[in-house]
Design a protein around this motif. Structure first.
Motif, mmCIF file in Angstrom:
data_model
loop_
_atom_site.group_PDB
_atom_site.id
_atom_site.type_symbol
_atom_site.label_atom_id
_atom_site.label_comp_id
_atom_site.label_asym_id
_atom_site.label_seq_id
_atom_site.Cartn_x
_atom_site.Cartn_y
_atom_site.Cartn_z
ATOM 1 N N SER A 1 37.247 -2.419 7.297
ATOM 2 C CA SER A 1 37.481 -3.262 6.131
ATOM 3 C C SER A 1 36.950 -4.679 6.373
ATOM 4 O O SER A 1 37.029 -5.206 7.488
ATOM 5 C CB SER A 1 38.979 -3.329 5.821
ATOM 6 N N VAL A 2 36.420 -5.274 5.301
ATOM 7 C CA VAL A 2 35.939 -6.658 5.405
ATOM 8 C C VAL A 2 37.108 -7.626 5.584
ATOM 9 O O VAL A 2 36.914 -8.772 5.996
ATOM 10 C CB VAL A 2 35.134 -7.039 4.147
ATOM 11 N N ASP A 3 38.326 -7.153 5.267
ATOM 12 C CA ASP A 3 39.525 -7.980 5.404
ATOM 13 C C ASP A 3 40.289 -7.663 6.683
ATOM 14 O O ASP A 3 41.488 -7.963 6.781
ATOM 15 C CB ASP A 3 40.446 -7.770 4.199
ATOM 16 N N PHE A 4 39.619 -7.071 7.649
ATOM 17 C CA PHE A 4 40.278 -6.687 8.902
ATOM 18 C C PHE A 4 40.973 -7.896 9.546
ATOM 19 O O PHE A 4 40.363 -8.946 9.746
ATOM 20 C CB PHE A 4 39.254 -6.098 9.873
ATOM 21 N N GLY A 5 42.273 -7.717 9.839
ATOM 22 C CA GLY A 5 43.052 -8.764 10.468
ATOM 23 C C GLY A 5 43.734 -9.716 9.509
ATOM 24 O O GLY A 5 44.587 -10.509 9.926
ATOM 25 N N LYS A 6 43.400 -9.647 8.215
ATOM 26 C CA LYS A 6 44.001 -10.549 7.234
ATOM 27 C C LYS A 6 45.349 -10.008 6.749
ATOM 28 O O LYS A 6 45.608 -8.806 6.779
ATOM 29 C CB LYS A 6 43.071 -10.737 6.038
ATOM 30 N N THR A 7 46.199 -10.906 6.277
ATOM 31 C CA THR A 7 47.468 -10.533 5.655
ATOM 32 C C THR A 7 47.301 -10.570 4.144
ATOM 33 O O THR A 7 46.978 -11.628 3.571
ATOM 34 C CB THR A 7 48.596 -11.493 6.079
ATOM 35 N N LEU A 8 47.480 -9.420 3.496
ATOM 36 C CA LEU A 8 47.293 -9.300 2.050
ATOM 37 C C LEU A 8 48.633 -9.043 1.372
ATOM 38 O O LEU A 8 49.567 -8.534 1.978
ATOM 39 C CB LEU A 8 46.311 -8.168 1.728
ATOM 40 N N THR A 9 48.705 -9.410 0.096
ATOM 41 C CA THR A 9 49.931 -9.269 -0.688
ATOM 42 C C THR A 9 49.704 -8.311 -1.845
ATOM 43 O O THR A 9 48.677 -8.365 -2.523
ATOM 44 C CB THR A 9 50.391 -10.626 -1.244
ATOM 45 N N VAL A 10 50.671 -7.409 -2.060
ATOM 46 C CA VAL A 10 50.634 -6.473 -3.190
ATOM 47 C C VAL A 10 51.744 -6.876 -4.151
ATOM 48 O O VAL A 10 52.913 -6.983 -3.768
ATOM 49 C CB VAL A 10 50.834 -5.021 -2.719
ATOM 50 N N THR A 11 51.397 -7.082 -5.407
ATOM 51 C CA THR A 11 52.361 -7.505 -6.422
ATOM 52 C C THR A 11 52.990 -6.290 -7.084
ATOM 53 O O THR A 11 52.288 -5.446 -7.656
ATOM 54 C CB THR A 11 51.676 -8.367 -7.496
ATOM 55 N N CYS A 12 54.309 -6.199 -7.029
ATOM 56 C CA CYS A 12 55.025 -5.066 -7.634
ATOM 57 C C CYS A 12 56.110 -5.573 -8.581
ATOM 58 O O CYS A 12 55.919 -5.639 -9.776
ATOM 59 C CB CYS A 12 55.622 -4.171 -6.548
ATOM 60 N N ASN A 13 57.277 -5.941 -8.024
ATOM 61 C CA ASN A 13 58.408 -6.402 -8.832
ATOM 62 C C ASN A 13 58.776 -5.405 -9.925
ATOM 63 O O ASN A 13 58.915 -5.762 -11.105
ATOM 64 C CB ASN A 13 58.117 -7.776 -9.455
ATOM 65 N N VAL A 14 58.918 -4.135 -9.556
ATOM 66 C CA VAL A 14 59.236 -3.079 -10.522
ATOM 67 C C VAL A 14 60.335 -2.183 -9.964
ATOM 68 O O VAL A 14 60.658 -2.219 -8.782
ATOM 69 C CB VAL A 14 57.989 -2.227 -10.854
ATOM 70 N N ARG A 15 60.861 -1.348 -10.840
ATOM 71 C CA ARG A 15 61.865 -0.361 -10.467
ATOM 72 C C ARG A 15 61.497 0.972 -11.112
ATOM 73 O O ARG A 15 61.155 1.033 -12.286
ATOM 74 C CB ARG A 15 63.250 -0.807 -10.950
ATOM 75 N N GLY A 16 61.566 2.057 -10.356
ATOM 76 C CA GLY A 16 61.288 3.381 -10.895
ATOM 77 C C GLY A 16 59.821 3.655 -11.137
ATOM 78 O O GLY A 16 59.481 4.567 -11.900
ATOM 79 N N ASN A 17 58.944 2.902 -10.507
ATOM 80 C CA ASN A 17 57.508 3.104 -10.689
ATOM 81 C C ASN A 17 57.019 4.146 -9.684
ATOM 82 O O ASN A 17 57.339 4.070 -8.502
ATOM 83 C CB ASN A 17 56.772 1.781 -10.494
ATOM 84 N N LEU A 18 56.214 5.121 -10.152
ATOM 85 C CA LEU A 18 55.689 6.163 -9.273
ATOM 86 C C LEU A 18 54.217 5.972 -8.952
ATOM 87 O O LEU A 18 53.593 6.850 -8.366
ATOM 88 C CB LEU A 18 55.890 7.553 -9.912
ATOM 89 N N ASP A 19 53.660 4.834 -9.330
ATOM 90 C CA ASP A 19 52.264 4.568 -8.985
ATOM 91 C C ASP A 19 52.143 4.329 -7.479
ATOM 92 O O ASP A 19 53.110 3.955 -6.822
ATOM 93 C CB ASP A 19 51.751 3.348 -9.758
ATOM 94 N N PRO A 20 50.933 4.478 -6.939
ATOM 95 C CA PRO A 20 50.753 4.440 -5.480
ATOM 96 C C PRO A 20 51.271 3.197 -4.775
ATOM 97 O O PRO A 20 52.040 3.328 -3.824
ATOM 98 C CB PRO A 20 49.243 4.588 -5.317
ATOM 99 N N PRO A 21 50.910 1.984 -5.190
ATOM 100 C CA PRO A 21 51.304 0.838 -4.361
ATOM 101 C C PRO A 21 52.742 0.395 -4.545
ATOM 102 O O PRO A 21 53.271 -0.324 -3.703
ATOM 103 C CB PRO A 21 50.345 -0.265 -4.818
ATOM 104 N N CYS A 22 53.414 0.827 -5.625
ATOM 105 C CA CYS A 22 54.716 0.237 -5.950
ATOM 106 C C CYS A 22 55.837 1.253 -6.116
ATOM 107 O O CYS A 22 56.860 0.950 -6.726
ATOM 108 C CB CYS A 22 54.603 -0.611 -7.219
ATOM 109 N N ASN A 23 55.664 2.471 -5.604
ATOM 110 C CA ASN A 23 56.758 3.437 -5.681
ATOM 111 C C ASN A 23 57.723 3.224 -4.524
ATOM 112 O O ASN A 23 57.381 2.583 -3.526
ATOM 113 C CB ASN A 23 56.214 4.868 -5.678
#
Length: 452
Positions: free
Chosen positions: A215-237
């Motif tokens: 990955s071009v972002d190797f070693g970096k700290t990334l953030t995933v935005t969720c703030n949900v409940r009951g979501n079955l999508d990949p990043p936020c389940n």
């Protein structure tokens, strides 16, 4: 006096004979193996070898990236279903609860040991001859670890809630459900807890460090935005798995990531996590039920009517839940619809083997699968775990790629057919699966089995 003496001798002889008969009855009998179950177990191990080694060239048989169900997605539920049937058949031979619990705990520890050894990080890349343990990245969950958890929970339930095996089965189609009602109550509680956690857990934003050097972002700290409940999508389940469909170039199959893949595609994930393993217990509970049917129902027609009817009902229910978008089929989340479809398929496959083997007596057609099934742990470790291939690859001439396995695959299979895909498939069938079937058959003739 002579007559009385003779009568006394005869009476004493009868008493001694009766005591000897009682001793023989108390003596435990050797457990008779269920050939159709061994064949089903052998098929499942063979499928695991096939999808693991041929999935790269035949992606359509590999795991579905997220929602859906491919051939590889049936392997784990089939294993759990078989474990459930084996629990019912094996524990009925051990009436003493403490003895049974001790055996269950010991077997669980053995499964955990082999799971950590094979998938915990000791054998990182057998093709590149890389071995060792990175404690920071050790994989605590895995296939055998999930089987161990389901086995422990369901076996303890079986031991603590079962009634006397001598109890007659009441008449009626639902009588066997009543006989083991507490197991179904506990199974329902497991389902409720899992669904409540999956749909009720709040998933906040989360961070991760990219550990993939590609990955071009190797070693970096990334953030995933969720703030949900009951979501079955990949990043936020709630289970926290990754959707490969949005990541790979040849979606929906596995492969290299797209250049514009979302950042969360690079996050580490665990395919056999704790939460989804809770739901996986249901597959084992259903397998135990099929074992109870085999124990209590004595004629073929009654067994098959129950097995096939319940299998079709499970399949239909799972398909309806999936295509109505109520609960999608998803192995990573181990959803209820996935439990229904895969357990229903396991029920029908086992019923088919039961008809062919136990009713039509066509056992000889499936001898290679039966041999594998009787030594499933050996084939799993050596073939599916890649230990034997890794050992053979350790012996090479001049170049690490110049090994016996590489030469056989290239010149005997791929070279003859002039196709990497066809050659790889034939190599796996004949040089791996059939090879280990022969080895297992020889060990069977010698009476040698790898048991946990």
């Amino acid at each position: 006096m002579v007559d009385i003496k003779v009568d006394m001798e005869q009476q004493r002889h009868v008493i001694v004979e009766s005591q000897e008969t009682e001793k023989e009855e108390v003596k435990p009998q050797k457990t008779k193996r269920v050939a159709s179950l061994d064949i089903f177990r052998g098929l499942t191990v063979a499928l695991m070898v096939l999808v693991d080694d041929a999935g790269g060239e035949w992606p359509m048989i590999g795991h579905a990236p997220w929602n859906g169900c491919n051939l590889a997605d049936f392997v784990m539920p089939f294993f759990l279903f078989i474990v459930g049937m084996a629990i019912a058949l094996a524990l009925k031979k051990i009436p003493e609860k403490l003895v049974a619990i001790r055996k269950v705990i010991l077997r669980t520890l053995k499964l955990l040991f082999w799971g950590l050894l094979l998938q915990g990080g000791y054998f990182h890349d057998l093709d590149k001859l890389r071995y060792g343990v990175d404690v920071n990245r050790i994989r605590w969950c895995g296939i055998l670890q999930r089987i161990a958890l389901a086995y422990l929970v369901v076996a303890i339930i079986e031991i603590t809630t079962r009634r006397a095996q001598s109890e007659g089965l009441p008449t009626g189609w639902f009588s066997i459900f009543k006989l083991y009602c507490w197991q179904w109550v506990i199974g329902a509680c497991v389902l409720v807890v899992y669904l409540a956690t999956l749909y009720g857990t709040y998933v906040p934003d989360w961070n991760f460090v990219v550990q993939n050097p590609d990955s071009v972002d190797f070693g970096k700290t990334l953030t995933v935005t969720c703030n949900v409940r009951g979501n079955l999508d990949p990043p936020c389940n709630a289970v926290g798995y990754i959707d490969r469909q949005a990541c790979t170039k040849n979606s929906p199959y596995e492969g290299p990531f797209r250049d514009d893949a979302p950042s969360w595609c690079w996050a580490p994930f665990e395919p056999e996590g704790i939460l989804s393993s809770i739901s996986a217990i249901l597959s084992t509970v259903l397998g135990v039920h099929y074992g109870h049917v085999l124990i209590h129902m004595k004629d073929h027609s009654s067994r098959l009517l129950h097995w096939v009817g319940m299998g079709i009902a499970l399949l239909v229910l799972g398909i309806i839940l999936h295509f109505t978008d109520a609960i999608p089929l998803n192995k990573q989340l181990y959803t209820f619809s996935y439990v229904c479809v895969t357990s229903g398929a396991a029920a029908l496959v086992f019923s088919a083997f039961y008809i062919l083997v136990d009713i039509l007596n066509l056992k000889y057609l499936f001898l290679p699968l039966e041999w594998i099934g009787m030594n499933a742990m050996l084939v799993y470790v050596m073939a599916a775990g890649g230990i034997f291939a890794g050992f053979i690859n350790g012996w090479y001439y001049e170049d690490p790629h110049n090994t016996l396995i590489y030469w056989i695959k290239k010149h005997i299979f791929i070279g003859v057919w002039h196709s990497t895909r066809v050659g790889t498939l034939l190599y796996i069938i004949f040089a791996e699966i059939l090879f280990w079937a022969v080895i297992a058959g020889l060990l069977h003739r010698l009476g040698l089995y790898w048991k946990l």
